[in-house]
Write an enzyme that holds these catalytic residues in place. Structure first.
Site, PDB file in Angstrom:
ATOM      1  N   ASP A 149       0.868  -1.172   0.000  1.00  0.00           N
ATOM      2  CA  ASP A 149       0.000   0.000   0.000  1.00  0.00           C
ATOM      3  C   ASP A 149       0.908   1.225   0.000  1.00  0.00           C
ATOM      4  OD1 ASP A 149      -2.513   1.432   0.309  1.00  0.00           O
ATOM      5  OD2 ASP A 149      -1.764   1.918   2.302  1.00  0.00           O
ATOM      6  N   THR A 197       0.466   4.594   0.800  1.00  0.00           N
ATOM      7  CA  THR A 197       0.465   5.465   1.975  1.00  0.00           C
ATOM      8  C   THR A 197       0.879   4.676   3.213  1.00  0.00           C
ATOM      9  OG1 THR A 197      -1.344   6.714   0.983  1.00  0.00           O
ATOM     10  CG2 THR A 197      -0.902   7.079   3.315  1.00  0.00           C
TER      11      THR A 197
END
Length: 797
Positions: A298, A300
Site C-alpha cells: 500500500d 500510503t
C-alpha cells in the site's frame, strides 16, 4: 448526535473491578510457559528415549545411558530458547497493544485493553477496533466494518442504540459505546478460544517435519521388534548385553533433536527480529515471508511516510482565495480525527485564535476509503449555510470535466490532489454527492484543487531494490489516483511503474482480471474489496502473497494474504489481523524478516539431512543385523559419541548460522533425496566393515575390536556427510568440522576415554580397511549428492 456522557466514576470502576467485571482475556500472542515446557518435554520421541534410558539404568553401565542426558540437555535448550522468545513477544506485544480510549469522571483517557470494565464508555475513532461488545450511545457518521465476523465487506452505519460486536472496527466517523460484555463473554474472546492467536499459519517446514516423523515411526516399529527378538536369540548367554545392543539399535532411529532445533531456530528468529522492533505474532510467518514471491504494497504509510505538506491551493471557477482558506480552516476544525491529508491542511490553515471569524459545524460526512471523500456543513458567521466536499477529483467530478486534465498532470508529477467542492444537496442523501451512473455532475461544484506532496520513505527505494534482486515482484495497490501512485513508484525505481492501472477499468471477467493483476505493477483507485480480490487472484495463479498496509482499507487483503505485514502506527484493526507488525514503522525491516526466514528454512534443511541420514542407516543396520543373526555392532555409548560429534553439536551451530540462500519448495522431497541414499551408503559400508572384522578377529575381546572398526567407518562416513552439508565453506564451518574430527581422535588416543567408550582399534589391517571402506563410501556420497542436486535444481524441475 446524542449528548456526551461523562462515563463511569472512579468509585464505580473500583466497584466493578472488585466484582471481577473486567476484561480479563489472557494475551493470545504466545503460549504460556507451562505450554512451552509441556510441548518440549512430553513428546512421542522423548517418551521412547525416556523408557530406553530407564532400561539402561537397570542393566548398566551408566556410560551406555549418555543419550538420556543428551536428550535432557537438548530439551532444556529448547525450553530456554522458547521462553526467551515468549518474553520477547510479550514485551513487544505490550508496545504494540491496543490502548482504547474510555471516558471516566468526564475525562477521556487511554487504558490497556484489560483495564476496561463492564459499563465503561469506550470512545471510537476511524481505525479503532471494538475490543468488547457494547451498545452505541454516541454516533457521528459512525460506520463499522463487521467483515471479520460476518464476512460481509459492506460497512454498517451505526446509530445510538445499535449493538457493537468485538472484532469489528471503525472505518469512518466517530462515536462511543457502553461495554455490555467484557472478558471471555465478549464475542471476539469466544472466537479466540476456538482458534487462538497461537494457531499457526501454514508452515511447510513444520508440516514437512511432521510428515517425516510419521515415516520414521512406521520404519521404527518393525525394525525395533526384529532387533529385540534377534538380540535376545543371538546373545542368549548374556541378556544384559542383548538389551544394551537392542537399545543401541533403537536410539539412533529417533531424530529427537530435529524437532527441538526447529523450535529453537524459530525462537532465535523471533528474538533477533524483536531487537529490530519487529513483532512476529505467529512464528511460522518468518518462514512464510521467505517463501513469498509477490509483495503487495500500500503506498500510503509503506512507500510514503504518514505526513504530507500542502504545496499549492488552486482556486477554480473564480473562487476567492480568502474564502477557500476559510473553508479549509473550517474543514480542519470539523473533523476530530483527521487523516494524513486533512492533517496537512490543518497545519497549512490552522484555526483562528480565540475562534475569531469561526464557522460552526452543523453536520459532517466522515471520510471512508470506499467513498473516497468527506463532507462538512457549516453555519457561516454571516448566518449563511453551506456544505462542502473534500476528496478525490476523479470521483467527485464527471468524466471529461476540464479540471481533470490539470489533475492528471499533477498526478504524473507524483503529487496528491484533492478537490474542494461546494455541495448543493444534503450530505446524507441516499445517493450522496458526486457523479451519477452516467458520469454527469451531481451536486458537486468545484471550488479549488488542494495539491499535497507526499514524503517518501528514505529506505523505500533500497527495500524495493532488495526485493527485485531476490526475484520477488513488488506490486503497489492503492486507493489513490493510479497516475499519482505510478509517479511515486517511479521515483523509487520500481520497474513497471510507468504503466499504472486504474482498478475501476479492470475487466469484470475473473480470468481476464486475474491476468491483468498478474501482469500489472501499479494499481490505483482500488477499493478495499478489490484489494482482497487481487490478493485472491494472485494466489489462484500459484503465487505466495504478502500484503503490507496500515489503514482499515487494508484489513480484508491483509487477512486473506499468505502473510500480512502491518506498520506499528497502523490502525488497531490492521494490527489485529497481521502476522507481522513493524513496530518501528520501517519498511526497511522487511528484508531482515526475509533473511531470518531463509536462515531458518535453509539451515533446518541442512540439519534435517544429518538427522535423517542417521535414521536411515540405523534402520538399515537393524534390518541387516536381524537378517544375518549377528550381535548389533554398537553399544549406546558408541552411537551417543558419534551422534554428538557428527550431528548434535554441529547441527546446533549450523541451525543458527547466517544463510541467505533462496527458500526452495518441496522440503520433504529435497531432504529425502539426500538423506535416503546417504543413509543407505553409510549403513551398508558400516555393516560391510563389521562383517570383515568378524572374520578377522577372534578370541576374547574380539567384539570390542569388531565394534571399534565399524565405529571408525561409520564416523568417517558421517563426517563426510557433515562436510558436504556444511558447504559452502567458511572459516568457522571448516573449523567446526575439524574440531569434531579432532574430538574423535582424542577419544581414540586417550586410554581413560578408550575405556569409557569401549573403543580400541586392534592391529593395523582392519583399521586401515575401515578407512578404505569409508573412502569408497565417501566417493559414492559425492556422486549421489551431485546427482540429487541436479535433479532438484530449479532448471530441471
Amino acid at each position: 448526535m446524542t449528548q456526551p456522557r461523562g462515563g463511569l466514576t472512579s468509585a464505580e470502576v473500583s466497584e466493578r473491578i472488585g466484582r471481577g467485571e473486567v476484561n480479563d482475556v489472557p494475551p493470545r500472542n504466545s503460549r504460556s510457559a507451562a505450554d512451552i515446557v509441556r510441548a518440549n518435554v512430553f513428546t512421542r520421541f522423548n517418551a521412547i528415549i525416556g523408557a530406553l534410558f530407564l532400561i539402561i539404568l537397570v542393566v548398566g553401565p551408566i556410560q551406555d545411558g549418555l543419550f538420556g542426558f543428551v536428550i535432557i540437555a537438548n530439551t532444556g535448550i529448547g525450553i530456554v530458547q522458547e521462553l526467551r522468545a515468549k518474553r520477547t513477544l510479550d514485551n513487544l506485544a505490550v508496545i504494540g497493544e491496543a490502548r482504547p480510549r474510555v471516558r471516566r469522571d468526564g475525562r477521556s483517557t487511554e487504558i490497556p485493553t484489560t483495564g476496561i470494565v463492564l459499563g465503561d464508555l469506550v470512545e471510537l475513532r476511524p481505525g479503532d477496533k471494538c475490543v468488547v461488545d457494547g451498545e452505541v450511545v454516541e454516533a457521528d457518521g459512525l460506520e463499522v466494518d463487521e467483515s471479520l465476523l460476518t464476512g460481509e465487506a459492506e460497512p454498517v452505519l451505526k446509530r445510538p442504540g445499535d449493538q457493537l460486536m468485538s472484532g469489528s472496527f471503525v472505518v469512518a466517523g466517530s462515536g462511543a459505546f457502553t461495554a455490555t460484555k467484557v472478558g471471555r463473554e465478549a464475542y471476539a474472546a469466544q472466537l479466540a478460544e476456538e482458534a487462538s492467536r497461537f494457531a499457526l499459519v501454514h508452515s511447510e517446514l513444520r508440516g514437512g517435519i511432521s510428515q517425516l516423523l510419521k515415516y520414521i515411526t512406521w520404519m521404527m516399529v518393525p525394525a525395533a521388534i526384529g532387533l529385540i527378538l534377534s538380540q535376545l536369540v543371538v546373545e542368549n548367554n548374556d541378556a544384559d548385553e542383548a538389551v544394551r545392543r537392542m537399545v543401541a539399535g533403537i536410539v539412533p532411529m529417533v531424530p529427537e533433536g530435529l524437532v527441538l532445533l526447529t523450535s529453537v531456530a524459530f525462537a532465535i528468529g523471533v528474538i533477533r527480529l524483536g531487537r529490530k522492533d519487529c513483532l512476529v505474532q505467529e512464528l511460522p510467518a518468518i518462514e512464510g515471508l521467505a517463501r513469498v514471491d509477490v509483495v503487495c504494497l500500500d503506498k500510503t504509510g509503506t512507500l510514503t511516510e504518514g505526513g504530507m505538506d500542502v504545496t499549492e491551493v488552486r482556486p477554480l471557477d473564480g473562487a476567492h482565495e480568502a474564502r477557500i482558506a476559510q473553508v479549509l480552516r473550517a474543514f480542519g476544525t470539523a473533523e476530530p480525527n483527521p487523516n494524513a491529508s486533512l492533517q496537512a491542511i490543518i497545519e497549512a490553515y490552522p484555526p483562528m485564535p480565540d475562534g475569531a471569524g469561526s464557522w460552526r459545524t452543523t453536520g459532517t460526512l466522515p471520510f471512508s476509503s470506499a467513498r473516497k471523500y468527506s463532507g462538512a456543513a457549516f453555519a457561516e458567521p454571516d448566518g449563511a449555510r453551506s456544505a462542502w466536499l473534500l476528496g478525490a477529483p476523479d470521483v467527485l467530478l464527471a468524466e471529461g470535466d476540464p479540471v481533470l486534465a490539470d489533475v492528471e498532470r499533477l498526478d504524473r508529477e507524483g503529487l496528491r490532489v484533492l478537490l474542494l467542492a461546494r455541495a448543493a444537496g444534503p450530505l446524507d442523501g441516499p445517493d450522496g454527492p458526486g457523479p451519477d451512473q452516467d458520469g454527469a455532475a451531481r451536486d458537486a461544484r468545484p471550488a479549488a484543487l488542494v495539491v499535497l506532496e507526499q514524503r517518501l520513505r528514505p529506505d523505500a527505494a533500497e527495500t524495493l531494490g532488495y526485493f527485485a534482486e531476490q526475484n520477488v515482484r513488488a506490486k503497489v495497490i492503492s486507493g489513490d489516483n493510479a497516475v499519482s501512485v505510478g509517479a511515486v513508484a517511479a521515483k523509487l525505481g520500481l520497474p513497471g511503474a510507468g504503466h499504472p492501472v486504474d482498478a475501476r477499468e479492470l475487466p469484470a471477467a475473473e480470468e481476464e482480471r486475474a491476468r491483468q493483476v498478474a501482469d500489472g505493477t501499479v494499481f490505483g483507485r482500488v477499493t478495499p474489496q478489490q484489494k482482497r480480490e487481487m490478493v485472491g487472484a494472485l494466489q489462484s495463479s500459484g503465487h505466495t502473497v504478502a500484503m503490507t498496509g496500515d489503514g482499515v482499507n487494508d484489513v480484508l487483503a491483509l487477512k486473506d494474504a499468505d502473510i500480512g505485514v502491518c506498520m506499528g502506527s497502523g490502525s488497531e484493526a490492521t494490527k489485529a489481523v497481521a502476522q507481522i507488525v513493524l513496530l518501528n514503522n520501517s519498511f526497511a525491516t522487511l528484508p531482515s524478516v526475509v533473511g531470518e526466514g531463509r536462515r531458518v528454512i535453509g539451515n533446518i534443511e541442512r540439519v534435517a539431512t544429518l538427522f535423517l541420514t542417521k535414521t536411515v542407516y540405523s534402520v538399515l543396520l537393524a534390518l541387516l543385523v536381524v537378517c544375518w543373526q549377528v550381535p548389533y555392532p554398537f553399544l549406546p555409548r558408541h552411537l551417543t559419541l558419534l551422534s554428538s560429534l557428527t550431528i548434535g553439536i554441529p547441527a546446533f551451530f549450523l541451525a543458527l548460522a547466517p544463510n541467505r540462500e533462496r527458500a526452495k519448495p518441496h522440503f520433504v522431497r529435497r531432504v529425502l533425496h539426500y538423506a535416503v541414499p546417504c543413509g543407505l551408503i553409510a549403513g551398508a559400508a558400516t555393516f560391510g566393515t563389521y562383517l570383515l572384522a568378524r572374520r578377522h578377529y577372534s578370541g576374547p575381546g574380539s567384539l570390542t575390536a569388531e565394534t571399534s572398526a565399524a565405529t571408525l567407518t561409520l564416523f568417517l562416513i558421517a563426517m563426510w556427510v557433515l562436510a558436504i552439508v556444511a558447504r559452502p565453506y567458511t572459516w568457522w564451518r571448516v573449523g567446526l568440522v575439524l574440531t569434531m574430527g579432532l574430538g574423535f581422535l582424542v577419544v581414540l588416543a586417550t586410554p581413560p576415554l578408550q575405556h569409557f567408550f569401549a573403543l580400541k582399534l586392534a592391529g593395523a589391517v582392519l583399521p586401515w580397511t575401515a578407512v578404505g571402506v569409508a573412502a569408497v563410501a565417501g566417493v559414492l556420497l559425492e556422486v549421489v549428492w551431485r546427482r540429487a542436486a541436479r535433479r532438484l535444481s530449479p532448471s530441471s524441475s
